[in-house]
Motif scaffolding. Structure first.
Motif, PDB file in Angstrom:
ATOM      1  N   TRP A  58      32.178  38.373  39.719  1.00 52.71           N
ATOM      2  CA  TRP A  58      32.697  39.205  40.794  1.00 52.71           C
ATOM      3  C   TRP A  58      33.668  38.370  41.604  1.00 52.71           C
ATOM      4  O   TRP A  58      33.418  37.192  41.851  1.00 52.71           O
ATOM      5  N   PRO A  59      34.783  38.964  42.053  1.00 51.66           N
ATOM      6  CA  PRO A  59      35.760  38.200  42.833  1.00 51.66           C
ATOM      7  C   PRO A  59      35.366  38.066  44.298  1.00 51.66           C
ATOM      8  O   PRO A  59      36.216  37.830  45.149  1.00 51.66           O
ATOM      9  N   VAL A  60      34.100  38.237  44.613  1.00 58.24           N
ATOM     10  CA  VAL A  60      33.610  38.123  45.982  1.00 58.24           C
ATOM     11  C   VAL A  60      32.755  36.867  46.064  1.00 58.24           C
ATOM     12  O   VAL A  60      31.738  36.761  45.375  1.00 58.24           O
ATOM     13  N   ALA A  61      33.181  35.919  46.881  1.00 55.31           N
ATOM     14  CA  ALA A  61      32.446  34.671  47.033  1.00 55.31           C
ATOM     15  C   ALA A  61      32.764  34.086  48.397  1.00 55.31           C
ATOM     16  O   ALA A  61      33.904  34.159  48.856  1.00 55.31           O
ATOM     17  N   SER A  62      31.775  33.503  49.038  1.00 49.72           N
ATOM     18  CA  SER A  62      32.020  32.897  50.351  1.00 49.72           C
ATOM     19  C   SER A  62      32.451  31.435  50.238  1.00 49.72           C
ATOM     20  O   SER A  62      33.143  30.930  51.101  1.00 49.72           O
ATOM     21  N   LEU A  63      32.060  30.760  49.157  1.00 43.56           N
ATOM     22  CA  LEU A  63      32.406  29.349  48.980  1.00 43.56           C
ATOM     23  C   LEU A  63      33.576  29.125  48.023  1.00 43.56           C
ATOM     24  O   LEU A  63      34.383  28.237  48.227  1.00 43.56           O
ATOM     25  N   GLY A  64      33.650  29.893  46.964  1.00 38.04           N
ATOM     26  CA  GLY A  64      34.642  29.648  45.927  1.00 38.04           C
ATOM     27  C   GLY A  64      35.468  30.869  45.600  1.00 38.04           C
ATOM     28  O   GLY A  64      35.670  31.747  46.442  1.00 38.04           O
ATOM     29  N   ASP A  65      35.928  30.941  44.345  1.00 40.89           N
ATOM     30  CA  ASP A  65      36.785  32.033  43.894  1.00 40.89           C
ATOM     31  C   ASP A  65      36.003  33.194  43.297  1.00 40.89           C
ATOM     32  O   ASP A  65      36.430  34.343  43.378  1.00 40.89           O
ATOM     33  N   LEU A  66      34.888  32.895  42.631  1.00 46.12           N
ATOM     34  CA  LEU A  66      34.116  33.911  41.917  1.00 46.12           C
ATOM     35  C   LEU A  66      32.624  33.702  42.133  1.00 46.12           C
ATOM     36  O   LEU A  66      32.168  32.573  42.302  1.00 46.12           O
ATOM     37  N   THR A  67      31.886  34.802  42.064  1.00 45.38           N
ATOM     38  CA  THR A  67      30.435  34.724  41.944  1.00 45.38           C
ATOM     39  C   THR A  67      30.126  34.972  40.475  1.00 45.38           C
ATOM     40  O   THR A  67      30.617  35.933  39.885  1.00 45.38           O
ATOM     41  N   VAL A  68      29.355  34.075  39.881  1.00 44.17           N
ATOM     42  CA  VAL A  68      29.013  34.146  38.461  1.00 44.17           C
ATOM     43  C   VAL A  68      27.528  34.456  38.329  1.00 44.17           C
ATOM     44  O   VAL A  68      26.700  33.860  39.012  1.00 44.17           O
ATOM     45  N   GLN A  69      27.223  35.394  37.450  1.00 46.81           N
ATOM     46  CA  GLN A  69      25.841  35.692  37.089  1.00 46.81           C
ATOM     47  C   GLN A  69      25.747  35.484  35.584  1.00 46.81           C
ATOM     48  O   GLN A  69      26.549  36.047  34.837  1.00 46.81           O
ATOM     49  N   ALA A  70      24.805  34.666  35.140  1.00 42.47           N
ATOM     50  CA  ALA A  70      24.721  34.324  33.721  1.00 42.47           C
ATOM     51  C   ALA A  70      23.277  34.351  33.250  1.00 42.47           C
ATOM     52  O   ALA A  70      22.375  33.910  33.948  1.00 42.47           O
ATOM     53  N   ARG A  71      23.093  34.878  32.030  1.00 41.44           N
ATOM     54  CA  ARG A  71      21.783  34.894  31.390  1.00 41.44           C
ATOM     55  C   ARG A  71      21.920  34.096  30.094  1.00 41.44           C
ATOM     56  O   ARG A  71      22.789  34.376  29.270  1.00 41.44           O
TER      57      ARG A  71
END
Length: 100
Positions: A58-71
């Motif tokens: 998702w392009p929504v992140a408070s610290l970086g460029d992206l929020t990543v969710q991984a399984r």
């Protein structure tokens, strides 16, 4: 984001007459493995492609460029995810959160 709900069929609920031995951990169904999420700095804003992982971003992140969710597709720890992201040229930021 929509969630997919696992609904067992009657075939999943039947009791075999000769139970099979327990499956090795690497053969567990994908939905039984944890989901990890964290934020990353992304080169050129692109989403990561990581071998051995199912990744959503998702392009929504408070610290970086992206929020990543991984399984993971097999047994893997948060440190394994950080290492895979680093090898792919991404900078992991903040804590890795674990979800089940």
């Amino acid at each position: 984001m929509t969630a997919t709900q696992y609904r067992p069929t009657s075939a999943h609920l039947s009791t075999p007459t000769h139970p099979e031995p327990a499956a090795p951990l690497r053969n567990l169904p994908l939905y039984s493995l944890p989901i990890y999420s964290l934020e990353v700095i992304s080169p050129s804003g692109r989403a990561p492609h990581l071998d051995g992982w199912t990744v959503q971003t998702w392009p929504v992140a408070s610290l970086g460029d992206l929020t990543v969710q991984a399984r993971p597709h097999g047994v893997a720890s948060p440190d394994d995810l950080r290492a895979a992201l680093t090898r792919a040229g991404f900078t992991p930021l903040g804590p890795v959160r674990t979800h089940r």
